[in-house]
Scaffold this motif. Sequence first.
Motif, PDB file in Angstrom:
ATOM      1  N   ALA A  72       0.831  -1.204   0.000  1.00 58.65           N
ATOM      2  CA  ALA A  72       0.000   0.000   0.000  1.00 58.65           C
ATOM      3  C   ALA A  72       0.864   1.252   0.000  1.00 58.65           C
ATOM      4  O   ALA A  72       0.582   2.225  -0.719  1.00 58.65           O
ATOM      5  CB  ALA A  72      -0.942   0.000   1.207  1.00 58.65           C
ATOM      6  N   ILE A  73       1.925   1.252   0.815  1.00 60.20           N
ATOM      7  CA  ILE A  73       2.850   2.393   0.860  1.00 60.20           C
ATOM      8  C   ILE A  73       3.515   2.587  -0.503  1.00 60.20           C
ATOM      9  O   ILE A  73       3.611   3.707  -1.020  1.00 60.20           O
ATOM     10  CB  ILE A  73       3.929   2.178   1.937  1.00 60.20           C
ATOM     11  CG1 ILE A  73       3.313   2.189   3.342  1.00 60.20           C
ATOM     12  CG2 ILE A  73       5.004   3.246   1.827  1.00 60.20           C
ATOM     13  CD1 ILE A  73       2.803   3.528   3.788  1.00 60.20           C
ATOM     14  N   SER A  74       3.960   1.500  -1.110  1.00 54.02           N
ATOM     15  CA  SER A  74       4.618   1.574  -2.413  1.00 54.02           C
ATOM     16  C   SER A  74       3.671   2.115  -3.484  1.00 54.02           C
ATOM     17  O   SER A  74       4.044   2.983  -4.286  1.00 54.02           O
ATOM     18  CB  SER A  74       5.123   0.193  -2.823  1.00 54.02           C
ATOM     19  OG  SER A  74       5.717   0.234  -4.105  1.00 54.02           O
ATOM     20  N   ASP A  75       2.432   1.606  -3.492  1.00 55.94           N
ATOM     21  CA  ASP A  75       1.450   2.070  -4.473  1.00 55.94           C
ATOM     22  C   ASP A  75       1.148   3.551  -4.284  1.00 55.94           C
ATOM     23  O   ASP A  75       1.009   4.308  -5.261  1.00 55.94           O
ATOM     24  CB  ASP A  75       0.155   1.264  -4.352  1.00 55.94           C
ATOM     25  CG  ASP A  75       0.326  -0.164  -4.843  1.00 55.94           C
ATOM     26  OD1 ASP A  75       1.338  -0.444  -5.508  1.00 55.94           O
ATOM     27  OD2 ASP A  75      -0.564  -0.988  -4.560  1.00 55.94           O
ATOM     28  N   ALA A  76       1.042   3.965  -3.025  1.00 62.72           N
ATOM     29  CA  ALA A  76       0.768   5.373  -2.740  1.00 62.72           C
ATOM     30  C   ALA A  76       1.922   6.260  -3.200  1.00 62.72           C
ATOM     31  O   ALA A  76       1.718   7.311  -3.823  1.00 62.72           O
ATOM     32  CB  ALA A  76       0.513   5.571  -1.250  1.00 62.72           C
ATOM     33  N   ASP A  77       3.147   5.838  -2.890  1.00 65.69           N
ATOM     34  CA  ASP A  77       4.323   6.612  -3.306  1.00 65.69           C
ATOM     35  C   ASP A  77       4.385   6.741  -4.828  1.00 65.69           C
ATOM     36  O   ASP A  77       4.681   7.808  -5.368  1.00 65.69           O
ATOM     37  CB  ASP A  77       5.597   5.953  -2.788  1.00 65.69           C
ATOM     38  CG  ASP A  77       5.771   6.104  -1.279  1.00 65.69           C
ATOM     39  OD1 ASP A  77       5.063   6.952  -0.698  1.00 65.69           O
ATOM     40  OD2 ASP A  77       6.603   5.390  -0.699  1.00 65.69           O
ATOM     41  N   THR A  78       4.112   5.643  -5.519  1.00 65.39           N
ATOM     42  CA  THR A  78       4.155   5.659  -6.984  1.00 65.39           C
ATOM     43  C   THR A  78       3.087   6.572  -7.559  1.00 65.39           C
ATOM     44  O   THR A  78       3.337   7.335  -8.498  1.00 65.39           O
ATOM     45  CB  THR A  78       3.977   4.229  -7.543  1.00 65.39           C
ATOM     46  OG1 THR A  78       5.011   3.391  -7.029  1.00 65.39           O
ATOM     47  CG2 THR A  78       4.037   4.233  -9.054  1.00 65.39           C
ATOM     48  N   VAL A  93      -6.879  18.431  -8.138  1.00 66.16           N
ATOM     49  CA  VAL A  93      -6.776  17.109  -7.517  1.00 66.16           C
ATOM     50  C   VAL A  93      -5.790  17.148  -6.356  1.00 66.16           C
ATOM     51  O   VAL A  93      -4.710  17.737  -6.460  1.00 66.16           O
ATOM     52  CB  VAL A  93      -6.306  16.063  -8.554  1.00 66.16           C
ATOM     53  CG1 VAL A  93      -6.098  14.704  -7.891  1.00 66.16           C
ATOM     54  CG2 VAL A  93      -7.315  15.953  -9.681  1.00 66.16           C
ATOM     55  N   LYS A  94      -6.162  16.517  -5.249  1.00 66.93           N
ATOM     56  CA  LYS A  94      -5.258  16.400  -4.110  1.00 66.93           C
ATOM     57  C   LYS A  94      -4.240  15.321  -4.428  1.00 66.93           C
ATOM     58  O   LYS A  94      -4.584  14.149  -4.590  1.00 66.93           O
ATOM     59  CB  LYS A  94      -6.026  16.039  -2.846  1.00 66.93           C
ATOM     60  CG  LYS A  94      -5.126  15.902  -1.613  1.00 66.93           C
ATOM     61  CD  LYS A  94      -5.936  15.481  -0.392  1.00 66.93           C
ATOM     62  CE  LYS A  94      -5.033  15.285   0.819  1.00 66.93           C
ATOM     63  NZ  LYS A  94      -5.790  14.826   2.006  1.00 66.93           N
ATOM     64  N   THR A  95      -2.976  15.703  -4.530  1.00 69.60           N
ATOM     65  CA  THR A  95      -1.930  14.757  -4.928  1.00 69.60           C
ATOM     66  C   THR A  95      -1.065  14.289  -3.760  1.00 69.60           C
ATOM     67  O   THR A  95      -0.014  13.702  -3.960  1.00 69.60           O
ATOM     68  CB  THR A  95      -1.028  15.390  -6.004  1.00 69.60           C
ATOM     69  OG1 THR A  95      -0.450  16.597  -5.486  1.00 69.60           O
ATOM     70  CG2 THR A  95      -1.815  15.702  -7.264  1.00 69.60           C
ATOM     71  N   GLN A  96      -1.505  14.558  -2.519  1.00 69.13           N
ATOM     72  CA  GLN A  96      -0.776  14.096  -1.343  1.00 69.13           C
ATOM     73  C   GLN A  96      -1.521  12.946  -0.679  1.00 69.13           C
ATOM     74  O   GLN A  96      -2.752  12.944  -0.619  1.00 69.13           O
ATOM     75  CB  GLN A  96      -0.619  15.241  -0.325  1.00 69.13           C
ATOM     76  CG  GLN A  96       0.234  16.396  -0.817  1.00 69.13           C
ATOM     77  CD  GLN A  96       1.702  16.017  -0.915  1.00 69.13           C
ATOM     78  OE1 GLN A  96       2.148  15.049  -0.318  1.00 69.13           O
ATOM     79  NE2 GLN A  96       2.453  16.796  -1.682  1.00 69.13           N
ATOM     80  N   VAL A 134      -5.049   3.855   2.950  1.00 64.48           N
ATOM     81  CA  VAL A 134      -3.991   4.294   2.042  1.00 64.48           C
ATOM     82  C   VAL A 134      -4.213   3.720   0.645  1.00 64.48           C
ATOM     83  O   VAL A 134      -4.051   4.425  -0.361  1.00 64.48           O
ATOM     84  CB  VAL A 134      -2.613   3.877   2.585  1.00 64.48           C
ATOM     85  CG1 VAL A 134      -1.524   4.092   1.533  1.00 64.48           C
ATOM     86  CG2 VAL A 134      -2.274   4.671   3.846  1.00 64.48           C
ATOM     87  N   SER A 135      -4.606   2.465   0.565  1.00 59.62           N
ATOM     88  CA  SER A 135      -4.858   1.841  -0.732  1.00 59.62           C
ATOM     89  C   SER A 135      -5.997   2.543  -1.471  1.00 59.62           C
ATOM     90  O   SER A 135      -5.933   2.755  -2.683  1.00 59.62           O
ATOM     91  CB  SER A 135      -5.194   0.357  -0.556  1.00 59.62           C
ATOM     92  OG  SER A 135      -4.089  -0.354  -0.039  1.00 59.62           O
ATOM     93  N   ALA A 140      -7.754   6.090  -5.749  1.00 59.79           N
ATOM     94  CA  ALA A 140      -8.491   7.282  -6.166  1.00 59.79           C
ATOM     95  C   ALA A 140      -7.593   8.243  -6.944  1.00 59.79           C
ATOM     96  O   ALA A 140      -7.981   8.780  -7.987  1.00 59.79           O
ATOM     97  CB  ALA A 140      -9.091   7.985  -4.950  1.00 59.79           C
ATOM     98  N   LEU A 141      -6.382   8.452  -6.432  1.00 56.94           N
ATOM     99  CA  LEU A 141      -5.440   9.343  -7.109  1.00 56.94           C
ATOM    100  C   LEU A 141      -5.063   8.773  -8.470  1.00 56.94           C
ATOM    101  O   LEU A 141      -4.999   9.500  -9.466  1.00 56.94           O
ATOM    102  CB  LEU A 141      -4.191   9.541  -6.253  1.00 56.94           C
ATOM    103  CG  LEU A 141      -3.101  10.438  -6.856  1.00 56.94           C
ATOM    104  CD1 LEU A 141      -3.654  11.807  -7.233  1.00 56.94           C
ATOM    105  CD2 LEU A 141      -1.930  10.579  -5.881  1.00 56.94           C
ATOM    106  N   ARG A 142      -4.810   7.468  -8.513  1.00 56.64           N
ATOM    107  CA  ARG A 142      -4.467   6.831  -9.785  1.00 56.64           C
ATOM    108  C   ARG A 142      -5.611   6.976 -10.784  1.00 56.64           C
ATOM    109  O   ARG A 142      -5.402   7.254 -11.979  1.00 56.64           O
ATOM    110  CB  ARG A 142      -4.148   5.361  -9.556  1.00 56.64           C
ATOM    111  CG  ARG A 142      -3.860   4.566 -10.818  1.00 56.64           C
ATOM    112  CD  ARG A 142      -2.621   5.059 -11.523  1.00 56.64           C
ATOM    113  NE  ARG A 142      -1.441   4.916 -10.699  1.00 56.64           N
ATOM    114  CZ  ARG A 142      -0.247   5.384 -11.048  1.00 56.64           C
ATOM    115  NH1 ARG A 142      -0.104   6.048 -12.200  1.00 56.64           N
ATOM    116  NH2 ARG A 142       0.800   5.224 -10.259  1.00 56.64           N
ATOM    117  N   GLY A 143      -6.844   6.805 -10.294  1.00 51.60           N
ATOM    118  CA  GLY A 143      -8.003   6.950 -11.172  1.00 51.60           C
ATOM    119  C   GLY A 143      -8.138   8.361 -11.724  1.00 51.60           C
ATOM    120  O   GLY A 143      -8.443   8.556 -12.900  1.00 51.60           O
TER     121      GLY A 143
END
Length: 281
Positions: A72-78, A93-96, A134-135, A140-143
């Motif tokens: 989850a941390i890795s996906d969020a960082d990416t 868009v909130k990118t944090q 986090v996931s 959501a950010l990726r989408g």
Amino acid sequence: MPKNLSVTPARSWKTAATLTIAAALGVVLTTGIATASPAFAGSDGRSASVGATTFTVNPTDAEAALESARVAISDADTAVFDAKNTDVDLSAVKTQIDTSALLGTITNLENANSPSVLLMPALMATASEQTEQVSAQAAALRGQLDAAVEKKAAEEAAAKAAKAAAAKAAAEKAARASSNTPDGARAAAQQIAAADYGWGGDQFSCLNSLWQKESGWNYQAYNPSGATGIPQALPGSKMSSAGADWQSNAVTQIRWGLGYIQDVYGSPCAAWGHSQAVNWY
């Protein structure tokens, strides 16, 4: 007085260990537990009881919780990195993504080399909840990033198509202007006669003589009888079957005229012979 909590192995242990936990007010003291690496590798499940309540720790489950949290941390960082380094507009868009709480929980789990059977269930539950949060934020950010990229691509494709359409329209306008001159009309007629009917230079020579006599290759030619355009269609509105722009486009008139010659005479030379004999075709 605090109750004494005794811990017994759920199955055989490679290293004997004793865990004494003072459960009063939730205070936990651990001693004598061998360190494993990674965090829970090589450990067996343990159980303990406080009164009628039994707690069980499964090291495999703990490692799975850690792995899910790390992913989850890795996906969020990416996702955050990609969002910050994209060339699409993400100003709205909130990118944090705040991963600090999950990182802290991961640290607590990783440091629990001798896991307390009382604290581990709570730590794992917390890790699971934070991992889901986090996931979800990463997804959501990726989408939103993917949607923004798709939107930009669609806008660029539409702009490209519009530019191409404008260029085509300009080319057609230029070609029309060129073909509306006598020389341009002759060139267009020769090309269409060859491409659509297979008529070569000899037939075009007859066609050139025929329409030079009829209209001088002037798309605006008009006879008081009502005959109109390069082929002198009578009435001129007949040429609408070749295109609505028959009054302003020499090519439309040429297409109609060649079709008329094909249907009635079979070839330009046959039409020219008829015109020479009776002065019309």
